[in-house]
Design a protein around this motif. Structure first.
Motif, PDB file in Angstrom:
ATOM      1  N   ARG A 193      78.401  35.289 -74.909  1.00 47.30           N
ATOM      2  CA  ARG A 193      78.375  36.688 -74.512  1.00 47.30           C
ATOM      3  C   ARG A 193      79.312  37.525 -75.380  1.00 47.30           C
ATOM      4  O   ARG A 193      78.978  38.640 -75.775  1.00 47.30           O
ATOM      5  N   ASP A 220      77.612  38.142 -78.551  1.00 49.35           N
ATOM      6  CA  ASP A 220      76.566  39.149 -78.375  1.00 49.35           C
ATOM      7  C   ASP A 220      77.149  40.560 -78.380  1.00 49.35           C
ATOM      8  O   ASP A 220      76.586  41.482 -78.995  1.00 49.35           O
ATOM      9  N   ALA A 273      70.002  38.721 -75.525  1.00 51.45           N
ATOM     10  CA  ALA A 273      71.039  38.091 -76.338  1.00 51.45           C
ATOM     11  C   ALA A 273      70.601  38.212 -77.795  1.00 51.45           C
ATOM     12  O   ALA A 273      69.457  38.567 -78.092  1.00 51.45           O
TER      13      ALA A 273
END
Length: 474
Positions: free
Chosen positions: A281, A284, A393
């Motif tokens: 994450r 991303d 993503a």
């Protein structure tokens, strides 16, 4: 793909950071009050470096206290009085850590007792305000079921009441029971403890195919074929929690967890640990921020050309299907004429992919500049906004259209068990040469089952090579 439940200290990382911030602010307040703002003018304050060193050390003192105490256990369930007691205890541990540091460094004489006393009081007050304020935000989001996973309970009529009593009514769980399937009789349409009965044994798989479901809880008192049922559900990309059954036939990706007061064995196509999920994450977010810079540059270059060649908006938005059937707005630079969706029906006979996707070489709906933009994937750049929002993503599986998703067979849904991505296995495997949707599904499920941060990195490197070479996108 399933992410393991967070450990206690990781689960409350937000409160940890807030307490660290409160401690830093409190130290500044103490020094500011004592020296009447002289901290701002370093040349007038000989001992400023001592307090600067303490400010740098405070986060580590705070974190050490967290690791060796249980200051955040049950924090969301505490009353304001209980929170005040917990906050005072936490701040006392911090102050003790400060005193030990001063003693170890033999610098006690150089620090102002008055400044530290003011800082201690301020720390309690600020930490308490931060904690209570943030708890209100979290509780409000929990009551709105924001970011909770969708759970379906599968049980027999004799045990379903006890199962729902434990799982369905706490607002603090990270999941929400959205339905129950009773397998030994048809009770579809009824409600049990306010939870709708959404399926029977015969209609369970059809319900899972057509609805947003993240996880399935199998009550351990259901029929003996539960192991086979769990295996079939995992094959469809669902995460399964099995309560108190033999697990010899389940997939190797499994962990023991607690759901409510049930000890369950959780199995999924792939299980990511907290470090992996955090790094993915974080990557991303950072990648999407950089990507949005390129979006701005591309807009300046291509927006006038798009507007000149085809009147209409520069950006194209469309409803796509994301993780486990969730709908979201998907953004691209517009590369087609405005009537492209209407003309698609006329061109379906020329579809070059067999299955639930549409692909056509020399598509007449594409505007002249659109061919160049598609060749080098420039049209995909606005999806960095989807990545930043959390809908997508950077690496994942490509999100299908609504009409494509409606025609999915049950095993096709496995490719939606993770967030869709800007790029993925299909994109870097010669997608123009793949003409069977089943091959796309096979590549996507292979990616999910073998996912790792290193695999994402390899796909990103291959994506750069594909984009720069203008390959695989026609």
């Amino acid at each position: 793909m399933y992410k393991k439940k967070k450990r206690s200290w990781v689960k409350h990382l937000d409160f940890i950071l807030l307490d660290m911030l409160a401690a830093e602010i409190a130290l500044f307040v103490g020094v500011f009050v004592k020296f009447e703002g002289a901290i701002i003018f370093v040349s007038r304050f000989d001992h400023y470096p001592l307090y600067e060193d303490m400010a740098m050390l405070l986060p580590f003192i705070d974190l050490a206290g967290v690791l060796f105490t249980e200051t955040y256990t049950g924090i969301l369930r505490r009353t304001k009085y209980q929170e005040a007691i917990s906050t005072i205890g936490h701040c006392l541990v911090n102050i003790l850590g400060i005193l030990l540091y001063m003693q170890a460094m033999q610098t006690t004489f150089f620090y102002s007792r008055y400044a530290l006393a003011v800082a201690g009081v301020a720390m309690v007050i600020i930490s308490y305000i931060f904690r209570c304020g943030w708890k209100r935000v979290i509780r409000k989001r929990m009551l709105q079921d924001v970011n909770k996973t969708s759970l379906i309970v599968v049980a027999e009529s004799t045990t379903v009441d006890a199962c729902l009593e434990d799982l369905a009514h706490s607002p603090y769980y990270e999941f929400k029971v959205n339905g129950v399937a009773v397998v030994d009789k048809d009770m579809t349409g009824q409600e049990i403890q306010g939870i709708p009965v959404v399926a029977s044994a015969d209609t369970l798989f059809e319900y899972l195919r057509t609805n947003v479901v993240d996880e399935v809880f199998l009550d351990g008192n259901t029929r003996a074929s539960e192991e086979t049922l769990a295996g079939r559900l995992v094959e469809q990309g669902l995460t399964v929690h099995v309560s108190l059954i033999h697990t010899d036939n389940l997939m190797p990706n499994r962990i023991m967890e607690t759901y409510g007061h049930y000890v369950v064995l959780t199995t999924s196509m792939h299980i990511a640990n907290n470090r992996q999920a955090f790094c993915k994450r974080l990557g991303d977010i950072l990648g999407s921020i950089i990507g949005l810079v390129f979006v701005a540059i591309a807009f300046i270059i291509f927006a006038p050309i798009i507007k000149y060649q085809s009147k209409g908006p520069v950006f194209f938005s469309q409803t796509r299907i994301g993780k486990n059937g969730r709908k979201f707005k998907f953004y691209k630079f517009r590369t087609m004429y405005m009537d492209a969706e209407e003309r698609k029906k006329e061109l379906m006979e020329q579809n070059e992919i067999s299955g639930n996707m549409f692909k056509m070489e020399n598509d007449p709906r594409i505007i002249p500049i659109g061919k160049f933009m598609r060749k080098y994937s420039i049209d995909e750049l606005p999806q960095f906004w989807n990545v930043l929002k959390g809908d997508m993503a950077i690496v994942g599986t490509r999100p299908p259209l609504e009409d494509e998703y409606e025609n999915y067979a049950l095993h096709h849904k496995a490719r939606l068990s993770i967030k869709p991505g800007l790029t993925g296995m299909w994109q870097v495997s010669g997608r123009s040469d793949i003409t069977d949707f089943e091959d796309v599904v096979a590549l996507d499920t292979q990616y999910i089952s073998n996912w790792s941060l290193m695999l994402d990195l390899k796909i990103l490197i291959k994506t750069v090579a594909v984009v720069l070479g203008g390959k695989g996108s026609k």
